[in-house]
Write a protein that holds these residues in place. Structure first.
Motif, PDB file in Angstrom:
ATOM      1  N   ASP A 158       5.140   4.748  33.457  1.00 59.46           N
ATOM      2  CA  ASP A 158       5.886   5.039  32.228  1.00 59.46           C
ATOM      3  C   ASP A 158       6.134   6.529  32.038  1.00 59.46           C
ATOM      4  OD1 ASP A 158       6.074   2.368  31.611  1.00 59.46           O
ATOM      5  OD2 ASP A 158       4.279   2.355  30.347  1.00 59.46           O
ATOM      6  N   GLU A 161       9.474   7.484  33.455  1.00 58.58           N
ATOM      7  CA  GLU A 161      10.590   7.117  32.579  1.00 58.58           C
ATOM      8  C   GLU A 161      10.726   8.112  31.430  1.00 58.58           C
ATOM      9  OE1 GLU A 161      12.701   5.743  29.353  1.00 58.58           O
ATOM     10  OE2 GLU A 161      10.553   5.350  29.240  1.00 58.58           O
ATOM     11  N   LYS A 223      12.556   1.605  25.791  1.00 55.80           N
ATOM     12  CA  LYS A 223      11.742   2.215  26.841  1.00 55.80           C
ATOM     13  C   LYS A 223      11.675   1.295  28.053  1.00 55.80           C
ATOM     14  CE  LYS A 223       8.794   4.769  23.598  1.00 55.80           C
ATOM     15  NZ  LYS A 223       7.422   5.035  23.121  1.00 55.80           N
ATOM     16  N   GLY A 224      10.982   1.782  29.073  1.00 50.11           N
ATOM     17  CA  GLY A 224      10.764   0.957  30.256  1.00 50.11           C
ATOM     18  C   GLY A 224      12.003   0.786  31.112  1.00 50.11           C
TER      19      GLY A 224
END
Length: 258
Positions: A158, A161, A223-224
């Motif tokens: 994460d 990202e 997100k992700g």
């Protein structure tokens, strides 16, 4: 004899800029060995890249930011300058390889573009060089953002990202400054800020695309993988805007400031 010297000079005007780029690209590739040797080759490549830009500026008599050959080389240079900071921040050999490959790819793309040694009088404005600096700095940051985002698909980390998002946001700010400076230059040179040709339309699309991505990531908590995909696709939109639109391109458009 004078004709021979003149011919050699004309040949060097074409071959020289190519060598200025192939030499640093070679060292960047050698930097992939990693470790101290890799760092040595990278520094050598960066110094050669900077020297090539300096020699190019000396040849044409102004900053080498006026044609595709030079602009793409500058974009690769910005990526290379950012590389050690990202490497220290992320510390992942796989991502380091991907970033250096991206730098080399754009150097090779730059080589395919014929260098121009002349400049329009309208381009001698400081606003033009300010616009080009921010505009292609944005492209470099967008490229690095997409690179980190693409690697996120492999690492599932994460943090990668999050770095992708921050790079995209920095690129969007630089892109905005480039558009503003480009519009001011266009007004000073031609008496108008904007022409709604296909090129300007797609520049606007690129700006809004990244604005929506950044807004969704920051405000809506996107997100992700979905956020990463949006970020990577943004670079594809930006590349299409630059390479796919213009005289003789996929979408026809007259020459403009962008």
């Amino acid at each position: 004899m004078n004709e021979l010297i003149l011919n050699l000079k004309e040949d060097w005007d074409i071959v020289g800029p190519v060598l200025y780029l192939l030499v640093p690209a070679t060292f960047y590739i050698l930097a992939l060995v990693g470790g101290k040797k890799g760092r040595f080759f990278f520094i050598l490549g960066l110094l050669c890249h900077l020297a090539g830009m300096f020699l190019r500026a000396k040849t044409i008599g102004h900053l080498p930011l006026t044609d595709k050959h030079d602009n793409i080389s500058f974009m690769a240079l910005v990526m290379a300058i950012c590389y050690p900071f990202l490497k220290r921040k992320i510390e992942d050999e796989g991502l380091s390889v991907l970033m250096l490959c991206l730098v080399c790819f754009f150097l090779f793309v730059s080589v395919t573009e014929r260098p121009l040694n002349t400049i329009s009088p309208f381009m001698r404005s400081p606003w033009f060089f300010i616009y080009i600096f921010f505009y292609f700095t944005a492209y470099a940051l967008y490229g690095l953002s997409a690179c980190v985002g693409g690697y996120y698909f492999i690492s599932r980390n994460d943090y990668h990202e999050a770095v992708q998002y921050k790079l995209a946001m920095a690129g969007w700010v630089s892109f905005t400054l480039g558009i503003v400076a480009g519009s001011i230059w266009f007004f000073v040179a031609y008496g108008m800020y904007w022409l709604w040709t296909s090129k300007e339309l797609w520049v606007t699309v690129t700006w809004f695309y990244y604005a929506i991505y950044i807004h969704a990531r920051y405000i809506k908590g996107l997100k992700g993988r979905p956020a990463s995909v949006l970020g990577v696709l943004g670079f594809a939109v930006a590349l299409f805007t630059y390479f796919g639109i213009g005289p003789g391109k996929i979408i026809q458009s007259p020459p403009t400031q962008f």
